[in-house]
Design an enzyme around this catalytic site. Structure first.
Site, short mmCIF file in Angstrom:
data_model
loop_
_atom_site.label_atom_id
_atom_site.label_comp_id
_atom_site.label_asym_id
_atom_site.label_seq_id
_atom_site.Cartn_x
_atom_site.Cartn_y
_atom_site.Cartn_z
CG ASP A 136 5.09 -5.88 11.81
OD1 ASP A 136 6.22 -5.75 11.30
OD2 ASP A 136 4.04 -5.67 11.18
CE LYS A 156 4.16 -3.39 9.12
NZ LYS A 156 3.37 -4.62 8.96
CB ILE A 208 -0.92 0.06 1.25
CG1 ILE A 208 -1.77 -1.19 1.36
CG2 ILE A 208 -1.79 1.31 1.22
CD1 ILE A 208 -2.62 -1.23 2.63
N1 LIG Z 1 7.32 -10.67 4.56
C1 LIG Z 1 6.57 -9.59 4.45
O1 LIG Z 1 5.37 -9.66 4.13
C2 LIG Z 1 7.14 -8.25 4.74
C3 LIG Z 1 8.40 -8.09 5.28
N2 LIG Z 1 8.88 -6.83 5.53
C4 LIG Z 1 10.23 -6.65 6.05
O2 LIG Z 1 11.15 -7.06 5.07
C5 LIG Z 1 12.31 -7.59 5.68
C6 LIG Z 1 12.54 -9.00 5.17
O3 LIG Z 1 11.41 -9.77 5.47
P1 LIG Z 1 11.26 -11.26 4.89
O4 LIG Z 1 11.81 -11.33 3.53
O5 LIG Z 1 9.85 -11.63 5.13
O6 LIG Z 1 12.17 -12.05 5.90
P2 LIG Z 1 12.92 -13.44 5.66
O7 LIG Z 1 13.29 -13.95 6.99
O8 LIG Z 1 12.15 -14.30 4.74
O9 LIG Z 1 14.22 -12.97 4.87
C7 LIG Z 1 15.31 -12.31 5.44
C8 LIG Z 1 16.54 -12.93 4.86
O10 LIG Z 1 17.67 -12.16 5.23
C9 LIG Z 1 18.67 -13.06 5.60
N3 LIG Z 1 19.59 -12.41 6.52
C10 LIG Z 1 19.36 -12.05 7.79
N4 LIG Z 1 20.46 -11.52 8.33
C11 LIG Z 1 21.41 -11.57 7.37
C12 LIG Z 1 22.77 -11.19 7.32
N5 LIG Z 1 23.38 -10.69 8.40
N6 LIG Z 1 23.45 -11.36 6.17
C13 LIG Z 1 22.84 -11.88 5.09
N7 LIG Z 1 21.56 -12.28 5.07
C14 LIG Z 1 20.86 -12.12 6.21
C15 LIG Z 1 17.98 -14.23 6.24
O11 LIG Z 1 18.78 -15.38 6.21
C16 LIG Z 1 16.75 -14.36 5.35
O12 LIG Z 1 16.97 -15.20 4.26
C17 LIG Z 1 12.07 -7.49 7.19
O13 LIG Z 1 12.60 -6.28 7.65
C18 LIG Z 1 10.54 -7.47 7.28
O14 LIG Z 1 10.09 -6.84 8.45
C19 LIG Z 1 8.16 -5.69 5.24
C20 LIG Z 1 6.91 -5.80 4.70
C21 LIG Z 1 6.28 -7.08 4.46
N1 LIG Z 2 4.77 -9.45 9.27
C1 LIG Z 2 4.26 -8.30 8.62
C2 LIG Z 2 4.82 -8.19 7.24
C3 LIG Z 2 4.57 -6.90 6.63
O1 LIG Z 2 4.93 -5.84 7.13
C4 LIG Z 2 2.76 -8.39 8.55
O2 LIG Z 2 2.22 -9.46 8.84
O3 LIG Z 2 2.12 -7.37 8.25
NA NA Z 3 3.64 0.59 2.01
#
Ligand SMILES: NC(=O)C1=CN([C@@H]2O[C@H](COP(=O)(O)OP(=O)(O)OC[C@H]3O[C@@H](n4cnc5c(N)ncnc54)[C@H](O)[C@@H]3O)[C@@H](O)[C@H]2O)C=CC1
Ligand SMILES: N[C@@H](CC=O)C(=O)O
Ligand code: NA
Length: 439
Positions: free
Chosen positions: A208, A212, A143
């Site tokens: 979380d 936000k 969004i």
């Molecule tokens: N999944 C979602 O729907 C949403 C996620 N976010 C944000 O996006 C970011 C990523 O979220 P996801 O992809 O869902 O998490 P995820 O856990 O699937 O991916 C994060 C990746 O980063 C890697 N990682 C962590 N520390 C690391 C390091 N020191 N060096 C290299 N790789 C490293 C992990 O191994 C993992 O593969 C977070 O900040 C989350 O809050 C924001 C909006 C929506």
């Molecule tokens: N964990 C978060 C991912 C997006 O910010 C959510 O469930 O909204």
């Molecule tokens: Na947004």
């Protein structure tokens, strides 16, 4: 007609992606599959120069070119013009972003936890280095809400921001209500669908959403609000019974984030609340999010869409990548932190809301009046009271379930009322106390 590409598209900008999980993989997919369109929109080719991961040997989606994987995130940020941080967590994300900024890279992050804990450090560093810091994906996934609040509404005076900003908890509450799933089973589904945080406690305990809310409040009110300023309650105390009774009484339970001006300060809170079934927020299903913004001149605006998930979040990330890359090509820079208002952050106890109290009482004459008298003696006005037949108690004696809805009351008066009601002889138990919003 020119036979060569416009001069600008011969330029190349180096993009680094930090983290290759749910969001990172989809960011890489868009950067790879949409590269020609992105180049045309930016006026320069976006070259993905590396993807930082913890372990380069792990099997990944084939869209991620293995040759781009590196476990040297620090080295990677030093050779990029645009750094996309989608690894999450506070460290090493903060250090890497500061390093990127120091090296003159523009940064795009989805990391609300980091921004809500220590955003000002990043804003100050980006400002000092004259680089962009963009974070549309950090609030409500796909969004567009950061940009509208930060830029489109910057000429207005925002009074209130209210919404559903966590996809996981909305998905969980929806599944509890429509399929009777219990909280743990629904959380597992949300994890499998890529909605939940690495540690889903951040979702279900409201951290979380609080992050936000802090980010939105800071932007909307031109002040600093950190996650520690947010009064937070998650959904772990919500039972299947609460969900069923909410529906029976004409409400849906939603985890709301609310930030509002209050006198000379702001008040920011996250908690579950009963929302009337005919309110637009009650119809926000699954991992969708919705945010209402009330501004003095604009009136009420509503933003709605997918709040979580890899591809929707990557859409917001790529929007930011194009914006910061355009600045590199055409000149210009995005907004910096605006915290001039320096408003006091007031405790949530200062907020007055309506409440619904459910209580089981002995089914005998006069009990209703006794309970009502306790509310009156604490100056809490009852708006509606209904009695529902309830099953026999453990002692085999029938009891009645009272559902009382109040007019606006302070948290303090309500808590004192509930404590006094619970002490009455005729009261078997106070089942639940929930705020009512949006009515
Ligand atoms: N999944 C979602 O729907 C949403 C996620 N976010 C944000 O996006 C970011 C990523 O979220 P996801 O992809 O869902 O998490 P995820 O856990 O699937 O991916 C994060 C990746 O980063 C890697 N990682 C962590 N520390 C690391 C390091 N020191 N060096 C290299 N790789 C490293 C992990 O191994 C993992 O593969 C977070 O900040 C989350 O809050 C924001 C909006 C929506
Ligand atoms: N964990 C978060 C991912 C997006 O910010 C959510 O469930 O909204
Ligand atoms: Na947004």
């Amino acid at each position: 007609m020119t036979e060569t590409a416009p001069t600008e598209t011969r330029r190349t900008l180096r993009v680094a992606v930090l983290g290759c999980g749910v969001v990172g993989t989809e960011v890489v997919r868009l950067l790879t599959t949409q590269s020609a369109d992105l180049a045309a929109r930016v006026g320069a080719r976006l070259e993905l120069v590396g993807v930082a991961v913890r372990d380069t040997s792990v099997d990944r989606d084939p869209v991620v070119d293995r040759a781009l994987l590196t476990d040297d995130a620090e080295g990677l940020v030093e050779r990029a013009d645009v750094v996309v941080e989608v690894m999450g967590g506070i460290e090493p994300a903060r250090t890497l972003l500061l390093r990127a900024i120091e090296h003159g890279a523009a940064v795009v992050t989805a990391n609300k936890a980091l921004l809500a804990e220590d955003g000002p450090t990043l804003y100050a560093a980006a400002d000092a280095a004259g680089v962009d810091l963009y974070f549309e994906a950090a609030v409500a996934g796909a969004i567009p809400i950061v940009r509208p609040v930060r830029e489109s509404l910057v000429g207005d005076r925002v009074q209130r921001v209210l919404g559903i900003v966590n996809g996981t908890t909305n998905y969980v509450l929806d599944k509890m209500s429509t399929e009777g799933l219990d909280l743990d089973a629904a959380v597992k589904e949300a994890q499998a669908l890529g909605y939940a945080e690495a540690d889903p406690t951040a979702d279900v305990e409201g951290y979380d959403a609080a992050a936000k809310a802090a980010i939105l409040a800071s932007l909307a009110f031109h002040t600093r609000v950190s996650i520690d300023d947010v009064d937070r309650e998650g959904i772990t105390a919500i039972t299947a019974d609460d969900v069923v009774w909410a529906q029976r009484t004409g409400y849906a339970i939603k985890l709301l984030a609310i930030a509002e001006r209050s006198g000379d300060g702001v008040q920011v809170r996250v908690h579950p609340a009963l929302v009337p079934l005919d309110h637009p927020l009650a119809g926000v299903r699954g991992a969708y999010n919705a945010v209402f913004v009330e501004a003095e001149a604009a009136g009420e605006l509503m933003f709605y869409g997918r709040g979580a998930g890899g591809a929707p979040t990557a859409s917001a990330v790529l929007g930011d990548v194009v914006s910061v890359a355009r600045h590199r090509v055409l000149g210009g820079k995005g907004p910096v932190e605006s915290s001039y208002a320096a408003l006091a952050v007031l405790p949530a106890s200062a907020a007055r809301t309506r409440y619904q109290v459910r209580v089981d009482v002995d089914d005998r004459p006069g009990v209703l009046a006794t309970v009502a008298a306790v509310f009156a003696s604490h100056d809490v006005s009852i708006e509606a009271m209904r009695q529902a037949p309830a099953p026999l108690g453990p002692d085999g004696v029938g009891f009645a379930r009272l559902i009382l809805t109040t007019h606006q009351a302070s948290e303090e008066s309500l808590a004192a009322t509930v404590a006094a009601v619970a002490d009455l002889d005729a009261v078997r138990r106070v089942i639940s106390v929930l705020r009512v919003e949006g009515a």
